[in-house]
Scaffold this motif. Structure first.
Motif, PDB file in Angstrom:
ATOM      1  N   GLY A 128      25.737  28.810  23.854  1.00 18.32           N
ATOM      2  CA  GLY A 128      26.615  27.655  24.025  1.00 18.32           C
ATOM      3  C   GLY A 128      26.588  26.723  22.836  1.00 18.32           C
ATOM      4  N   ASP A 129      25.495  26.735  22.069  1.00 15.16           N
ATOM      5  CA  ASP A 129      25.440  25.971  20.834  1.00 15.16           C
ATOM      6  C   ASP A 129      26.366  26.626  19.812  1.00 15.16           C
ATOM      7  N   SER A 130      26.710  25.884  18.767  1.00 17.22           N
ATOM      8  CA  SER A 130      27.629  26.440  17.774  1.00 17.22           C
ATOM      9  C   SER A 130      27.103  26.236  16.363  1.00 17.22           C
ATOM     10  N   VAL A 131      27.601  27.074  15.458  1.00 17.98           N
ATOM     11  CA  VAL A 131      27.316  26.968  14.028  1.00 17.98           C
ATOM     12  C   VAL A 131      28.651  27.073  13.298  1.00 17.98           C
ATOM     13  N   GLY A 132      28.616  26.792  12.005  1.00 13.19           N
ATOM     14  CA  GLY A 132      29.790  27.021  11.172  1.00 13.19           C
ATOM     15  C   GLY A 132      29.621  28.333  10.426  1.00 13.19           C
ATOM     16  N   LEU A 133      30.665  29.130  10.359  1.00 15.89           N
ATOM     17  CA  LEU A 133      30.582  30.435   9.694  1.00 15.89           C
ATOM     18  C   LEU A 133      31.655  30.573   8.624  1.00 15.89           C
ATOM     19  N   ARG A 134      31.275  31.172   7.503  1.00 12.53           N
ATOM     20  CA  ARG A 134      32.218  31.601   6.471  1.00 12.53           C
ATOM     21  C   ARG A 134      31.927  33.070   6.177  1.00 12.53           C
ATOM     22  N   GLY A 135      32.940  33.903   6.192  1.00 15.25           N
ATOM     23  CA  GLY A 135      32.689  35.295   5.899  1.00 15.25           C
ATOM     24  C   GLY A 135      33.734  36.219   6.507  1.00 15.25           C
ATOM     25  N   PRO A 136      33.660  37.519   6.233  1.00 14.50           N
ATOM     26  CA  PRO A 136      32.609  38.161   5.457  1.00 14.50           C
ATOM     27  C   PRO A 136      32.772  37.928   3.954  1.00 14.50           C
ATOM     28  N   LEU A 137      31.650  37.904   3.251  1.00 10.39           N
ATOM     29  CA  LEU A 137      31.622  37.614   1.829  1.00 10.39           C
ATOM     30  C   LEU A 137      30.880  38.711   1.072  1.00 10.39           C
ATOM     31  N   GLY A 138      31.091  38.723  -0.238  1.00  8.95           N
ATOM     32  CA  GLY A 138      30.332  39.617  -1.106  1.00  8.95           C
ATOM     33  C   GLY A 138      30.913  41.012  -1.223  1.00  8.95           C
ATOM     34  N   THR A 139      30.156  41.856  -1.909  1.00  7.74           N
ATOM     35  CA  THR A 139      30.519  43.252  -2.133  1.00  7.74           C
ATOM     36  C   THR A 139      29.676  44.139  -1.239  1.00  7.74           C
ATOM     37  N   PRO A 140      30.288  44.958  -0.386  1.00 10.59           N
ATOM     38  CA  PRO A 140      29.539  45.779   0.568  1.00 10.59           C
ATOM     39  C   PRO A 140      29.118  47.119  -0.041  1.00 10.59           C
ATOM     40  N   PHE A 141      28.506  47.954   0.789  1.00 15.08           N
ATOM     41  CA  PHE A 141      28.116  49.299   0.375  1.00 15.08           C
ATOM     42  C   PHE A 141      29.351  50.174   0.148  1.00 15.08           C
ATOM     43  N   THR A 142      29.229  51.137  -0.751  1.00 12.17           N
ATOM     44  CA  THR A 142      30.237  52.171  -0.900  1.00 12.17           C
ATOM     45  C   THR A 142      30.027  53.189   0.207  1.00 12.17           C
ATOM     46  N   LEU A 143      31.007  53.378   1.057  1.00 14.18           N
ATOM     47  CA  LEU A 143      30.834  54.274   2.198  1.00 14.18           C
ATOM     48  C   LEU A 143      30.839  55.736   1.754  1.00 14.18           C
ATOM     49  N   PRO A 144      30.076  56.569   2.447  1.00 13.64           N
ATOM     50  CA  PRO A 144      30.070  57.997   2.109  1.00 13.64           C
ATOM     51  C   PRO A 144      31.349  58.677   2.573  1.00 13.64           C
ATOM     52  N   GLU A 145      31.540  59.892   2.118  1.00 13.67           N
ATOM     53  CA  GLU A 145      32.668  60.694   2.568  1.00 13.67           C
ATOM     54  C   GLU A 145      32.209  61.671   3.640  1.00 13.67           C
ATOM     55  N   LYS A 146      33.150  62.168   4.388  1.00 13.31           N
ATOM     56  CA  LYS A 146      32.841  63.135   5.437  1.00 13.31           C
ATOM     57  C   LYS A 146      32.102  64.331   4.856  1.00 13.31           C
ATOM     58  N   GLY A 147      31.019  64.726   5.517  1.00  9.48           N
ATOM     59  CA  GLY A 147      30.250  65.884   5.096  1.00  9.48           C
ATOM     60  C   GLY A 147      29.150  65.590   4.088  1.00  9.48           C
ATOM     61  N   GLU A 148      29.129  64.374   3.534  1.00  2.00           N
ATOM     62  CA  GLU A 148      28.069  64.036   2.572  1.00  2.00           C
ATOM     63  C   GLU A 148      26.748  63.808   3.300  1.00  2.00           C
ATOM     64  N   ARG A 149      25.679  64.062   2.588  1.00  4.32           N
ATOM     65  CA  ARG A 149      24.333  63.813   3.109  1.00  4.32           C
ATOM     66  C   ARG A 149      23.806  62.538   2.473  1.00  4.32           C
ATOM     67  N   ILE A 150      23.450  61.586   3.328  1.00  8.18           N
ATOM     68  CA  ILE A 150      23.004  60.299   2.794  1.00  8.18           C
ATOM     69  C   ILE A 150      21.588  59.979   3.275  1.00  8.18           C
ATOM     70  N   LEU A 151      20.890  59.198   2.467  1.00 13.26           N
ATOM     71  CA  LEU A 151      19.542  58.735   2.786  1.00 13.26           C
ATOM     72  C   LEU A 151      19.554  57.217   2.818  1.00 13.26           C
ATOM     73  N   ILE A 152      19.108  56.651   3.922  1.00 11.80           N
ATOM     74  CA  ILE A 152      18.994  55.203   4.074  1.00 11.80           C
ATOM     75  C   ILE A 152      17.515  54.836   4.086  1.00 11.80           C
ATOM     76  N   VAL A 153      17.127  53.916   3.204  1.00 12.39           N
ATOM     77  CA  VAL A 153      15.734  53.494   3.083  1.00 12.39           C
ATOM     78  C   VAL A 153      15.653  52.027   3.475  1.00 12.39           C
ATOM     79  N   SER A 154      14.981  51.755   4.587  1.00 14.64           N
ATOM     80  CA  SER A 154      14.980  50.416   5.165  1.00 14.64           C
ATOM     81  C   SER A 154      13.558  49.896   5.334  1.00 14.64           C
ATOM     82  N   GLY A 155      13.343  48.646   4.941  1.00 16.39           N
ATOM     83  CA  GLY A 155      12.056  47.992   5.154  1.00 16.39           C
ATOM     84  C   GLY A 155      12.228  46.657   5.834  1.00 16.39           C
ATOM     85  N   GLY A 156      11.517  46.428   6.934  1.00 11.08           N
ATOM     86  CA  GLY A 156      11.544  45.136   7.609  1.00 11.08           C
ATOM     87  C   GLY A 156      12.935  44.692   8.011  1.00 11.08           C
TER      88      GLY A 156
END
Length: 276
Positions: free
Chosen positions: A91-119
Motif C-alpha cells: 500500500g505504500d508507494s515509491v517513485g519509479l523511472r525505467g526501464p533504463l540502461g543497456t540490457p543483455f544481448t539475448l541468445p538465439e534459438k538453439g544456442e547454449r548459454i552459461l549464466i554465472v550468478s553470485g549473491g
C-alpha cells in the motif's frame, strides 16, 4: 544491481524524466538476510533482462535497482535507502523511472548459454534465464552464494535449465566458489556467457575467461554509484574506456571491461576512489 545513488517509461508513461508513482502490491522475502522483492501496481514497459530502474524512496534517496520481474525489483539491504525500502509495506508507494540502461544481448534459438550468478547478482539473471528458455536456448546456470540461506531464485533458475549450486560453506551444492566450477567447465561448449555478482567474484571470473580464451562471448552486469541514471552527470563513468554504467551499461561486453577499474576500485558519492 542494488543501488547506490541520488535523485524511460513504465506502463503508464515513464522514462528518465519524472518518477511515476507506483504502489507496492506484494512483498516477497528471498532470503533470511535482507534480500527482498517488491511488486508494484505497474509493469515496466518494454523491459528486457538486464535493465534497471531508479527507485525514489521519498525523503531518503533515489537508487538504481535491477528489474527482476516485469513489475518488480529485488534488492539487499546495504545502506539507508535500501533499509528504508525494506521497511515499506503493501500500500505504500515509491517513485519509479525505467526501464533504463543497456540490457543483455539475448541468445538465439538453439544456442547454449552459461549464466554465472553470485549473491544478489541473481536479480537480473533470473529473468534472462527465463527469457532464454522461452527463446529456445539451452541454459546452464552456476548459482553461488555464501550459504544455503543466502541463495535466491533457485527455483526460478531450476525451471529454465541445468543448475550447478555452490556455497562458500558447503551448506548446499558444491562447497566453494563459482570460479571453482568455471575452472572445471569446458567453456568452448557455450555460445554466450552472462555474469553478475559481487565485483571481486566478477574479477576472478574474467581472469578465467581470459585464460580459457572465452572473453569475447561474455557479458557482465556491473554496478557503480548513480546520480542521474540517464548518462548526464558522469558520476558512474569507469576509468579505462570512460563508459557510463547507467547509460552504456549496466551490461557490457566483457572485452570492454578487461582493462578497466573493475575489481580494482570504485568511486564514492564524492568521486573519491575506494579500493577493493
Amino acid at each position: 544491481m542494488t543501488g547506490k545513488s541520488k535523485n524511460q517509461r513504465m506502463g503508464g508513461g515513464m522514462t528518465g524524466g519524472f518518477p511515476v508513482d507506483a504502489k507496492i502490491t506484494g512483498i516477497q522475502d528471498e532470503a533470511a538476510n535482507g534480500k527482498r522483492t517488491l511488486f508494484f501496481d505497474k509493469s515496466f514497459e518494454n523491459v528486457s533482462p538486464g535493465h534497471f530502474c531508479m527507485v525514489w524512496i521519498r525523503g531518503v534517496d533515489e537508487i538504481p535497482l535491477g528489474c527482476s520481474y516485469a513489475n518488480g525489483v529485488t534488492f539487499q539491504t546495504v545502506g539507508p535507502a535500501t533499509e528504508a525500502l525494506f521497511h515499506l509495506k503493501i500500500g505504500d508507494s515509491v517513485g519509479l523511472r525505467g526501464p533504463l540502461g543497456t540490457p543483455f544481448t539475448l541468445p538465439e534459438k538453439g544456442e547454449r548459454i552459461l549464466i554465472v550468478s553470485g549473491g544478489i547478482g541473481a536479480a537480473p539473471l533470473a529473468p534472462l534465464a527465463e527469457k532464454s528458455k522461452e527463446i529456445g536456448a539451452f541454459v546452464t546456470i552456476v548459482l553461488g552464494a555464501r550459504s544455503e540461506s543466502d541463495l535466491i531464485f533457485e527455483e526460478r533458475f531450476t525451471q529454465t535449465g541445468n543448475v550447478i549450486l555452490t556455497t562458500d560453506d558447503g551448506s548446499k551444492g558444491k562447497k566453494g566458489f563459482v570460479t571453482d566450477v568455471l575452472n572445471e567447465l569446458d567453456l568452448t561448449a557455450f555460445d554466450k556467457i552472462y555474469v553478475c555478482g559481487p565485483e571481486m567474484m566478477m574479477k576472478f571470473v574474467m581472469k578465467i575467461l581470459i585464460e580459457k580464451k572465452s572473453l569475447s562471448k561474455a557479458e557482465f552486469s556491473t554496478e557503480r554509484y548513480f546520480k542521474c541514471g540517464i548518462g548526464v552527470c558522469g558520476s558512474c563513468c569507469m576509468d579505462g574506456s570512460g563508459v557510463r554504467v547507467c547509460k552504456d551499461g549496466p551490461v557490457f561486453k566483457a572485452e570492454t571491461l578487461a582493462d578497466s577499474e573493475l575489481g580494482k576500485y570504485h568511486r564514492d558519492a564524492s568521486g573519491k576512489r575506494v579500493h577493493y
